[in-house]
Design a protein around this motif. Structure first.
Motif, PDB file in Angstrom:
ATOM      1  N   LEU A 181      -4.309  14.053  -0.749  1.00  0.00           N
ATOM      2  CA  LEU A 181      -4.003  13.185   0.537  1.00  0.00           C
ATOM      3  C   LEU A 181      -5.080  12.026   0.455  1.00  0.00           C
ATOM      4  CD1 LEU A 181      -4.190  15.999   3.313  1.00  0.00           C
ATOM      5  CD2 LEU A 181      -2.335  14.641   2.734  1.00  0.00           C
ATOM      6  N   LEU A 182      -6.466  12.242  -0.218  1.00  0.00           N
ATOM      7  CA  LEU A 182      -7.163  11.235  -0.524  1.00  0.00           C
ATOM      8  C   LEU A 182      -6.649  10.110  -1.378  1.00  0.00           C
ATOM      9  CD1 LEU A 182     -10.599  13.153  -1.038  1.00  0.00           C
ATOM     10  CD2 LEU A 182      -9.765  11.577   0.890  1.00  0.00           C
ATOM     11  N   VAL A 183      -5.696  10.539  -2.280  1.00  0.00           N
ATOM     12  CA  VAL A 183      -5.080   9.637  -3.221  1.00  0.00           C
ATOM     13  C   VAL A 183      -4.140   8.608  -2.436  1.00  0.00           C
ATOM     14  CG1 VAL A 183      -3.496   9.183  -5.266  1.00  0.00           C
ATOM     15  CG2 VAL A 183      -5.515  10.880  -5.298  1.00  0.00           C
ATOM     16  N   ARG A 184      -3.183   9.385  -1.772  1.00  0.00           N
ATOM     17  CA  ARG A 184      -2.478   8.741  -0.887  1.00  0.00           C
ATOM     18  C   ARG A 184      -2.952   7.899  -0.070  1.00  0.00           C
ATOM     19  NH1 ARG A 184       2.904  11.117  -0.289  1.00  0.00           N
ATOM     20  NH2 ARG A 184       2.945  10.627   2.005  1.00  0.00           N
ATOM     21  N   GLY A 185      -4.146   8.068   0.760  1.00  0.00           N
ATOM     22  CA  GLY A 185      -4.597   7.122   1.604  1.00  0.00           C
ATOM     23  C   GLY A 185      -5.062   5.943   0.897  1.00  0.00           C
ATOM     24  N   LEU A 186      -5.190   5.816  -0.311  1.00  0.00           N
ATOM     25  CA  LEU A 186      -5.874   4.810  -1.184  1.00  0.00           C
ATOM     26  C   LEU A 186      -4.631   3.728  -1.543  1.00  0.00           C
ATOM     27  CD1 LEU A 186      -8.414   6.049  -3.500  1.00  0.00           C
ATOM     28  CD2 LEU A 186      -8.899   4.747  -1.163  1.00  0.00           C
ATOM     29  N   LEU A 187      -3.395   4.493  -1.512  1.00  0.00           N
ATOM     30  CA  LEU A 187      -2.200   3.611  -1.714  1.00  0.00           C
ATOM     31  C   LEU A 187      -1.530   2.729  -0.670  1.00  0.00           C
ATOM     32  CD1 LEU A 187      -0.486   6.532  -3.978  1.00  0.00           C
ATOM     33  CD2 LEU A 187      -1.681   4.638  -4.684  1.00  0.00           C
ATOM     34  N   ASP A 188      -0.950   1.678  -1.074  1.00  0.00           N
ATOM     35  CA  ASP A 188      -0.164   0.867  -0.208  1.00  0.00           C
ATOM     36  C   ASP A 188       0.774   1.781   0.488  1.00  0.00           C
ATOM     37  OD1 ASP A 188      -1.879  -1.273  -0.605  1.00  0.00           O
ATOM     38  OD2 ASP A 188      -0.561  -2.110  -2.061  1.00  0.00           O
ATOM     39  N   PRO A 189       1.251   1.242   1.653  1.00  0.00           N
ATOM     40  CA  PRO A 189       2.116   2.047   2.388  1.00  0.00           C
ATOM     41  C   PRO A 189       3.667   2.165   1.779  1.00  0.00           C
ATOM     42  CG  PRO A 189       0.979   1.053   3.895  1.00  0.00           C
ATOM     43  CD  PRO A 189       0.569   0.266   2.634  1.00  0.00           C
ATOM     44  N   ALA A 190       3.989   1.178   0.959  1.00  0.00           N
ATOM     45  CA  ALA A 190       5.163   1.286   0.257  1.00  0.00           C
ATOM     46  C   ALA A 190       5.050   2.219  -0.875  1.00  0.00           C
ATOM     47  CB  ALA A 190       5.509  -0.128  -0.506  1.00  0.00           C
ATOM     48  N   ASP A 191       4.008   2.299  -1.453  1.00  0.00           N
ATOM     49  CA  ASP A 191       3.700   3.355  -2.668  1.00  0.00           C
ATOM     50  C   ASP A 191       3.711   4.627  -2.121  1.00  0.00           C
ATOM     51  OD1 ASP A 191       1.375   0.789  -3.982  1.00  0.00           O
ATOM     52  OD2 ASP A 191       3.301   1.079  -4.677  1.00  0.00           O
ATOM     53  N   ARG A 192       2.858   5.016  -0.956  1.00  0.00           N
ATOM     54  CA  ARG A 192       2.995   6.183  -0.190  1.00  0.00           C
ATOM     55  C   ARG A 192       4.576   6.752   0.099  1.00  0.00           C
ATOM     56  NH1 ARG A 192      -1.503   4.293   2.563  1.00  0.00           N
ATOM     57  NH2 ARG A 192      -0.331   4.198   4.640  1.00  0.00           N
ATOM     58  N   ASP A 193       5.225   5.714   0.556  1.00  0.00           N
ATOM     59  CA  ASP A 193       6.631   6.004   1.088  1.00  0.00           C
ATOM     60  C   ASP A 193       7.485   6.401  -0.215  1.00  0.00           C
ATOM     61  OD1 ASP A 193       5.664   5.849   3.663  1.00  0.00           O
ATOM     62  OD2 ASP A 193       6.478   3.636   3.635  1.00  0.00           O
ATOM     63  N   LEU A 206     -10.699  10.102   4.354  1.00  0.00           N
ATOM     64  CA  LEU A 206     -11.307  11.290   4.374  1.00  0.00           C
ATOM     65  C   LEU A 206     -11.488  11.919   5.747  1.00  0.00           C
ATOM     66  CD1 LEU A 206     -13.232  13.128   2.560  1.00  0.00           C
ATOM     67  CD2 LEU A 206     -15.075  11.749   3.378  1.00  0.00           C
ATOM     68  N   TYR A 207     -11.820  10.955   6.657  1.00  0.00           N
ATOM     69  CA  TYR A 207     -11.904  11.536   8.108  1.00  0.00           C
ATOM     70  C   TYR A 207     -10.616  11.829   8.894  1.00  0.00           C
ATOM     71  CZ  TYR A 207     -16.930  11.904   7.726  1.00  0.00           C
ATOM     72  OH  TYR A 207     -18.082  12.113   7.176  1.00  0.00           O
ATOM     73  N   ARG A 208      -9.578  11.434   8.117  1.00  0.00           N
ATOM     74  CA  ARG A 208      -8.162  11.742   8.735  1.00  0.00           C
ATOM     75  C   ARG A 208      -7.563  13.040   8.210  1.00  0.00           C
ATOM     76  NH1 ARG A 208      -6.572   5.837   7.645  1.00  0.00           N
ATOM     77  NH2 ARG A 208      -5.208   6.871   6.079  1.00  0.00           N
ATOM     78  N   LEU A 209      -7.999  13.347   7.110  1.00  0.00           N
ATOM     79  CA  LEU A 209      -7.280  14.546   6.337  1.00  0.00           C
ATOM     80  C   LEU A 209      -7.612  16.014   6.904  1.00  0.00           C
ATOM     81  CD1 LEU A 209      -9.460  16.167   4.263  1.00  0.00           C
ATOM     82  CD2 LEU A 209      -8.961  14.285   3.034  1.00  0.00           C
ATOM     83  N   PRO A 210      -6.921  16.885   7.233  1.00  0.00           N
ATOM     84  CA  PRO A 210      -7.018  17.976   7.462  1.00  0.00           C
ATOM     85  C   PRO A 210      -8.224  18.992   6.722  1.00  0.00           C
ATOM     86  CG  PRO A 210      -4.905  18.205   6.655  1.00  0.00           C
ATOM     87  CD  PRO A 210      -5.219  16.861   6.598  1.00  0.00           C
TER      88      PRO A 210
END
Length: 294
Positions: A280-292, A265-269
């Motif tokens: 963006l919040l959903v992506r922040g909850l996923l593991d790096p592999a899932d986001r990539d 929440l405090y990183r997103l624009p």
């Protein structure tokens, strides 16, 4: 405000409970497809009510300065320290003492009576609360009640627009972005708003009688979560979150999901649409592999 509390209530509130991290504290990827994992993250974000109904995110732009009322100085420090600890963990600036209070946390024997007294004394304090939520604040039976005041600022955050009641916050149903109030600029296919929402005050009222039996640290963690993010009250809070504290079998401390959510929440624009921010919040909850991979 100082209350005389029965010793049994104090003992119950100060009780400590063993808390064990479980697999529910994180997005469970065992035996799940990437799409199932993403849906779990989406459900969590949706349950918080953040960036919902067309309202872009509002968050603290100034360093937070919590103050606790209605309890002894020792208990007040303990609760305020928890808020500061959670804030620092999420990358939120914390004001040095002495500071001007912008988060007020009140303990009271009758939470509804306190809110009604505040509303009668200063009706404008609840102007941004939707009608249904206002009724629950005034006459509901929730152990914890909370609300925020927000303002609109220019995209660079350097000044206020003078709008003390931003159109995003005046109602939840249907989204309330008024024509002419918010403008968008498009750059490289990204829609950027020219104004952003920021939190300027947060109020949390804890009904001691209804919170009896809950550990003080758990109640403090709950107060931290709802004061640092524009969480919307819900009859079905996410189970893998401190927001489920008052549900049967609910979490007794911030979970990994809660912590990741606050950091995201405090990183997103801020100058993005609510839809983009939810993604963006959903992506922040996923593991790096899932986001990539998405």
């Amino acid at each position: 405000m100082r209350l005389a509390w029965p010793p049994l209530l104090i003992a119950a509130l100060l009780a400590t409970a063993a808390h064990a991290q479980t697999s529910s504290d994180t997005i469970d990827v065992t035996g799940r497809t990437p799409e199932q994992v993403r849906k779990q993250a989406q459900a969590f974000v949706r349950a918080t009510g953040v960036a919902d109904d067309g309202r872009p995110v509002a968050r603290w732009a100034e360093p937070v300065c919590p103050r606790v009322l209605g309890v002894s100085a020792e208990i007040g420090r303990r609760v305020a320290d928890k808020v500061r600890e959670v804030a620092r963990g999420a990358g939120i600036a914390v004001a040095r003492a002495p500071c001007r209070t912008n988060i007020a946390i009140s303990f009271a024997g009758d939470g509804g009576a306190i809110v009604r007294a505040l509303a009668a004394k200063a009706p404008g304090r609840l102007v941004e609360v939707a009608a249904d939520d206002r009724a629950a604040l005034l006459d509901g039976d929730a152990p914890v009640r909370w609300w925020h005041a927000t303002e609109m600022r220019t995209r660079d955050g350097m000044g206020t627009t003078g709008n003390e009641s931003p159109p995003f916050a005046l109602g939840r149903a249907g989204g309330v972005m008024m024509a002419g109030e918010v403008h968008f600029q498009y750059n490289s296919s990204i829609a950027s708003t020219r104004m952003v929402r920021v939190l300027k005050a947060g109020t949390v009222v804890i009904d001691v009688n209804r919170a009896t039996g809950m550990p003080l640290d758990s109640v403090a963690a709950f107060a931290a979560m709802v004061s640092l993010a524009e969480i919307q009250p819900s009859e079905a809070p996410p189970r893998n979150s401190i927001l489920s504290l008052f549900e049967n079998g609910g979490s007794r401390d911030l979970t990994t999901l809660d912590e990741n959510f606050l950091r995201a929440l405090y990183r997103l624009p801020l100058d993005r649409t609510a839809l983009a921010q939810r993604g963006l919040l959903v992506r922040g909850l996923l593991d790096p592999a899932d986001r990539d991979g998405n």
